[in-house]
Motif scaffolding. Structure first.
Motif, PDB file in Angstrom:
ATOM      1  N   VAL A  51      21.552 -57.326 -42.049  1.00 42.14           N
ATOM      2  CA  VAL A  51      20.224 -57.057 -42.582  1.00 42.14           C
ATOM      3  C   VAL A  51      19.611 -55.942 -41.747  1.00 42.14           C
ATOM      4  N   THR A  52      18.647 -55.273 -42.323  1.00 44.99           N
ATOM      5  CA  THR A  52      17.867 -54.291 -41.585  1.00 44.99           C
ATOM      6  C   THR A  52      16.463 -54.844 -41.461  1.00 44.99           C
ATOM      7  N   LEU A  53      16.010 -55.019 -40.245  1.00 41.53           N
ATOM      8  CA  LEU A  53      14.678 -55.522 -39.982  1.00 41.53           C
ATOM      9  C   LEU A  53      13.814 -54.375 -39.492  1.00 41.53           C
ATOM     10  N   THR A  54      12.631 -54.239 -40.052  1.00 40.31           N
ATOM     11  CA  THR A  54      11.679 -53.226 -39.608  1.00 40.31           C
ATOM     12  C   THR A  54      10.515 -53.935 -38.936  1.00 40.31           C
ATOM     13  N   ALA A  55      10.245 -53.550 -37.700  1.00 37.46           N
ATOM     14  CA  ALA A  55       9.142 -54.129 -36.926  1.00 37.46           C
ATOM     15  C   ALA A  55       8.433 -52.996 -36.203  1.00 37.46           C
ATOM     16  N   ALA A  56       7.129 -52.920 -36.367  1.00 37.24           N
ATOM     17  CA  ALA A  56       6.319 -51.879 -35.730  1.00 37.24           C
ATOM     18  C   ALA A  56       6.866 -50.484 -36.030  1.00 37.24           C
ATOM     19  N   GLY A  57       7.369 -50.284 -37.264  1.00 35.35           N
ATOM     20  CA  GLY A  57       7.847 -48.978 -37.697  1.00 35.35           C
ATOM     21  C   GLY A  57       9.240 -48.596 -37.226  1.00 35.35           C
ATOM     22  N   VAL A  58       9.944 -49.501 -36.528  1.00 34.32           N
ATOM     23  CA  VAL A  58      11.282 -49.216 -36.015  1.00 34.32           C
ATOM     24  C   VAL A  58      12.286 -50.122 -36.724  1.00 34.32           C
ATOM     25  N   GLU A  59      13.441 -49.561 -37.126  1.00 35.42           N
ATOM     26  CA  GLU A  59      14.486 -50.332 -37.786  1.00 35.42           C
ATOM     27  C   GLU A  59      15.475 -50.891 -36.771  1.00 35.42           C
ATOM     28  N   TYR A  60      15.897 -52.147 -37.013  1.00 36.90           N
ATOM     29  CA  TYR A  60      16.875 -52.838 -36.174  1.00 36.90           C
ATOM     30  C   TYR A  60      17.947 -53.415 -37.095  1.00 36.90           C
ATOM     31  N   GLN A  61      19.211 -53.280 -36.703  1.00 39.22           N
ATOM     32  CA  GLN A  61      20.310 -53.875 -37.463  1.00 39.22           C
ATOM     33  C   GLN A  61      20.577 -55.260 -36.896  1.00 39.22           C
ATOM     34  N   GLY A  62      20.664 -56.242 -37.787  1.00 35.46           N
ATOM     35  CA  GLY A  62      20.879 -57.609 -37.333  1.00 35.46           C
ATOM     36  C   GLY A  62      21.823 -58.358 -38.249  1.00 35.46           C
ATOM     37  N   ILE A  63      22.124 -59.570 -37.838  1.00 35.12           N
ATOM     38  CA  ILE A  63      22.991 -60.468 -38.590  1.00 35.12           C
ATOM     39  C   ILE A  63      22.152 -61.651 -39.052  1.00 35.12           C
ATOM     40  N   LEU A  64      22.261 -61.985 -40.324  1.00 32.87           N
ATOM     41  CA  LEU A  64      21.608 -63.149 -40.885  1.00 32.87           C
ATOM     42  C   LEU A  64      22.464 -64.360 -40.522  1.00 32.87           C
ATOM     43  N   GLU A  65      21.937 -65.259 -39.687  1.00 36.34           N
ATOM     44  CA  GLU A  65      22.729 -66.414 -39.247  1.00 36.34           C
ATOM     45  C   GLU A  65      22.547 -67.629 -40.126  1.00 36.34           C
ATOM     46  N   ASP A  66      21.312 -67.963 -40.450  1.00 33.60           N
ATOM     47  CA  ASP A  66      21.089 -69.082 -41.353  1.00 33.60           C
ATOM     48  C   ASP A  66      19.764 -68.921 -42.070  1.00 33.60           C
ATOM     49  N   VAL A  67      19.616 -69.681 -43.155  1.00 33.21           N
ATOM     50  CA  VAL A  67      18.432 -69.584 -44.003  1.00 33.21           C
ATOM     51  C   VAL A  67      18.007 -70.993 -44.403  1.00 33.21           C
ATOM     52  N   SER A  68      16.700 -71.195 -44.496  1.00 36.30           N
ATOM     53  CA  SER A  68      16.163 -72.436 -45.044  1.00 36.30           C
ATOM     54  C   SER A  68      15.052 -72.054 -46.016  1.00 36.30           C
ATOM     55  N   ILE A  69      14.412 -73.037 -46.601  1.00 34.56           N
ATOM     56  CA  ILE A  69      13.307 -72.754 -47.499  1.00 34.56           C
ATOM     57  C   ILE A  69      12.158 -72.189 -46.658  1.00 34.56           C
ATOM     58  N   ASP A  83       4.747 -58.977 -37.284  1.00 32.61           N
ATOM     59  CA  ASP A  83       5.097 -59.081 -38.698  1.00 32.61           C
ATOM     60  C   ASP A  83       6.257 -58.139 -38.967  1.00 32.61           C
ATOM     61  N   VAL A  84       7.187 -58.561 -39.812  1.00 33.25           N
ATOM     62  CA  VAL A  84       8.417 -57.807 -40.029  1.00 33.25           C
ATOM     63  C   VAL A  84       8.707 -57.662 -41.517  1.00 33.25           C
ATOM     64  N   SER A  85       9.636 -56.786 -41.806  1.00 37.65           N
ATOM     65  CA  SER A  85      10.184 -56.609 -43.144  1.00 37.65           C
ATOM     66  C   SER A  85      11.700 -56.656 -42.998  1.00 37.65           C
ATOM     67  N   VAL A  86      12.349 -57.474 -43.827  1.00 36.50           N
ATOM     68  CA  VAL A  86      13.802 -57.621 -43.772  1.00 36.50           C
ATOM     69  C   VAL A  86      14.383 -57.100 -45.076  1.00 36.50           C
ATOM     70  N   GLU A  87      15.379 -56.242 -44.973  1.00 39.84           N
ATOM     71  CA  GLU A  87      16.067 -55.697 -46.148  1.00 39.84           C
ATOM     72  C   GLU A  87      17.466 -56.303 -46.211  1.00 39.84           C
ATOM     73  N   HIS A  88      17.749 -56.993 -47.328  1.00 39.57           N
ATOM     74  CA  HIS A  88      19.055 -57.602 -47.563  1.00 39.57           C
ATOM     75  C   HIS A  88      19.649 -56.946 -48.807  1.00 39.57           C
ATOM     76  N   ASP A  89      20.955 -56.642 -48.774  1.00 46.87           N
ATOM     77  CA  ASP A  89      21.602 -55.918 -49.879  1.00 46.87           C
ATOM     78  C   ASP A  89      21.387 -56.570 -51.238  1.00 46.87           C
ATOM     79  N   GLU A  90      21.534 -57.867 -51.321  1.00 48.92           N
ATOM     80  CA  GLU A  90      21.423 -58.543 -52.617  1.00 48.92           C
ATOM     81  C   GLU A  90      19.988 -58.946 -52.955  1.00 48.92           C
ATOM     82  N   ALA A  91      19.231 -59.404 -51.971  1.00 50.64           N
ATOM     83  CA  ALA A  91      17.889 -59.945 -52.235  1.00 50.64           C
ATOM     84  C   ALA A  91      16.803 -58.880 -52.287  1.00 50.64           C
ATOM     85  N   GLY A  92      16.974 -57.812 -51.547  1.00 54.25           N
ATOM     86  CA  GLY A  92      15.939 -56.782 -51.481  1.00 54.25           C
ATOM     87  C   GLY A  92      15.092 -56.932 -50.228  1.00 54.25           C
ATOM     88  N   GLU A  93      13.827 -56.523 -50.324  1.00 54.71           N
ATOM     89  CA  GLU A  93      12.936 -56.513 -49.157  1.00 54.71           C
ATOM     90  C   GLU A  93      12.076 -57.771 -49.118  1.00 54.71           C
TER      91      GLU A  93
END
Length: 116
Positions: free
Chosen positions: A29-47, A63-73
């Motif tokens: 996933v690509t996480l954007t925080a404070a205007g900077v992009e970080y590459q990360g790994i999605l480890e687990d998800v819950s509701i 506050d962050v924004s996460v970009e996932h290939d299938e789900a979007g932002e």
């Protein structure tokens, strides 16, 4: 970090106790925080939340924004961070529901209690 009080955050206790799904393969996933992009790994998800791991620099707890290939932002809020990991909470938007559905279809249930 902005303070948010709403239905999802009022149910924080229930979210922590919800079943988490660990992904059988790594998804980036690509996480954007404070205007900077970080590459990360999605480890687990819950509701309403996810755990991310970062190999490089750790994003700030904002506050962050996460970009996932299938789900979007997905817009989220950092709930905790420790070492290389970060827990985020997010509202149940269409993109978040796509991510949850994607992970539920392939995930392995993990009964441990989450901190996110």
């Amino acid at each position: 970090m902005s303070s948010k009080v709403g239905p999802e955050h009022l149910r924080d206790f229930e979210r922590r106790r919800s079943l988490r799904f660990v992904l059988p393969r790594q998804e980036t996933v690509t996480l954007t925080a404070a205007g900077v992009e970080y590459q990360g790994i999605l480890e687990d998800v819950s509701i309403g939340g996810a755990k991310l791991r970062f190999a490089g620099g750790m994003p700030p707890p904002v506050d962050v924004s996460v970009e996932h290939d299938e789900a979007g932002e997905i817009e989220g809020t950092c709930m905790w961070h420790d070492g290389e990991c970060m827990g985020i909470a997010f509202s149940l938007t269409d993109a978040a529901l796509k991510l949850i559905s994607h992970c539920l279809r392939q995930g392995i249930p993990n009964n441990s209690v989450s901190a996110a």
